[in-house]
Write an enzyme that holds these catalytic residues in place. Sequence first.
Site, PDB file in Angstrom:
ATOM      1  N   ARG A   1       0.962  -1.161   0.014  1.00  0.00           N
ATOM      2  CA  ARG A   1       0.182   0.148   0.017  1.00  0.00           C
ATOM      3  C   ARG A   1       1.011   1.304   0.048  1.00  0.00           C
ATOM      4  O   ARG A   1       0.556   2.345  -0.517  1.00  0.00           O
ATOM      5  CB  ARG A   1      -0.852  -0.118   1.251  1.00  0.00           C
ATOM      6  CG  ARG A   1      -1.635   1.333   1.404  1.00  0.00           C
ATOM      7  CD  ARG A   1      -2.722   1.123   2.564  1.00  0.00           C
ATOM      8  NE  ARG A   1      -2.228   0.747   3.661  1.00  0.00           N
ATOM      9  CZ  ARG A   1      -1.742   1.858   4.741  1.00  0.00           C
ATOM     10  NH1 ARG A   1      -1.847   3.053   4.471  1.00  0.00           N
ATOM     11  NH2 ARG A   1      -1.559   1.236   5.778  1.00  0.00           N
TER      12      ARG A   1
ATOM     13  N   TYR B   1     -13.275  17.861 -17.939  1.00  0.00           N
ATOM     14  CA  TYR B   1     -13.736  16.448 -17.800  1.00  0.00           C
ATOM     15  C   TYR B   1     -14.703  16.540 -16.674  1.00  0.00           C
ATOM     16  O   TYR B   1     -14.730  17.044 -15.982  1.00  0.00           O
ATOM     17  CB  TYR B   1     -12.530  15.694 -17.561  1.00  0.00           C
ATOM     18  CG  TYR B   1     -13.091  14.245 -17.198  1.00  0.00           C
ATOM     19  CD1 TYR B   1     -13.601  13.419 -17.881  1.00  0.00           C
ATOM     20  CD2 TYR B   1     -12.624  13.665 -16.035  1.00  0.00           C
ATOM     21  CE1 TYR B   1     -13.852  12.214 -17.651  1.00  0.00           C
ATOM     22  CE2 TYR B   1     -13.198  12.430 -15.523  1.00  0.00           C
ATOM     23  CZ  TYR B   1     -13.568  11.566 -16.548  1.00  0.00           C
ATOM     24  OH  TYR B   1     -14.203  10.100 -16.123  1.00  0.00           O
TER      25      TYR B   1
END
Length: 347
Positions: free
Chosen positions: A61, A113
Amino acid sequence: MKDLKDYENLNRKENLKLASKVVHGAEGIDPATGSISFPIYQTATFKHSGIEIRDPYNYSRCINPTREELEKTMAILEEGTRAFAVNSGMAAITLVFSLLKPGDHLIMSDDIYGGTFREVNEVLEVNGIEHDSIDLSDLDLLKKTIKKNTKMIFVETPTNPMMKVADIEKITKIGHDIGALVVVDNTFLTPYFQRPLTLGADIVVHSGTKYLAGHNDVLAGVVVVKDSKIGETLEIKMYIYGAGLGPMDSWLMLRGMKTLALRMDKHNENAMKVANWLRSQPKVEKVYYVGFEDHKDYEVTKKQTTGFGGMISFKVDSTKTVNQILLKLKLIMFAESLGGVESLITE
């Protein structure tokens, strides 16, 4: 991940052209085994060498060798100090927006976007962050929109889908004069055609799903920063959010990027032909393409890029024509996304 300057890798020592950098990557080969294809380190965790030994890898992670190779490669290509590979373009934008605090003011492109627009309106606004959406090709308007609490200017250039172009260098100067960060979404042109950090911007974001990966087979996002201090902040946030890109997807991006230069050159060549053809069609009322010499910001494009990219938008005479086009497609496919080896169209 260390700052890129700590590596002094082949790409920087040899001053390779970008077309070679995308092929060879940062380390290029696996330093442990000599593997030409950088390995997929498909592991969640790593064995510690000892209690007082600080190992380079601990938990995927936080850091993974495959992702690290991708991040170092992207930092090289965008000429930044740090890069972060995350699990989508929206995750990259979210990571960048996490630098804003309640009470801050954001200025962004008005033609942007949809995912970015939704995040600003449904997340940032709810959490007390003000924003204005304006045409960033209008520098006078930008200056008038600035407030005392303006902390970030978020630029898409070219914009999605109207192909507006903003002058990165001039916007950066305006932003830095008031102490604001300037962020550029470089998804459409990639570092092959445009490098915002060298034009003065602070942060670059990408939907790596698109041209960088290039094969419509992976979701990914990338953030590249110029200032290592900003990088330190984003590193901690990425660990907390758990947004790091997985090793398999990181490897797919590394593999896809090896052909970035070849693909972008061909996208550029094909788009020019298609854009000119569209202009000759009687049912097409308007073609939006930054490569046209009569585009109002053509000179800005020529100044800050080395190519026009593969994106085209166009307006037709009626909804009936739209439906006819979409129903009769053969080679081009009616599908979301862009930047892959297949040609796609959407309404």
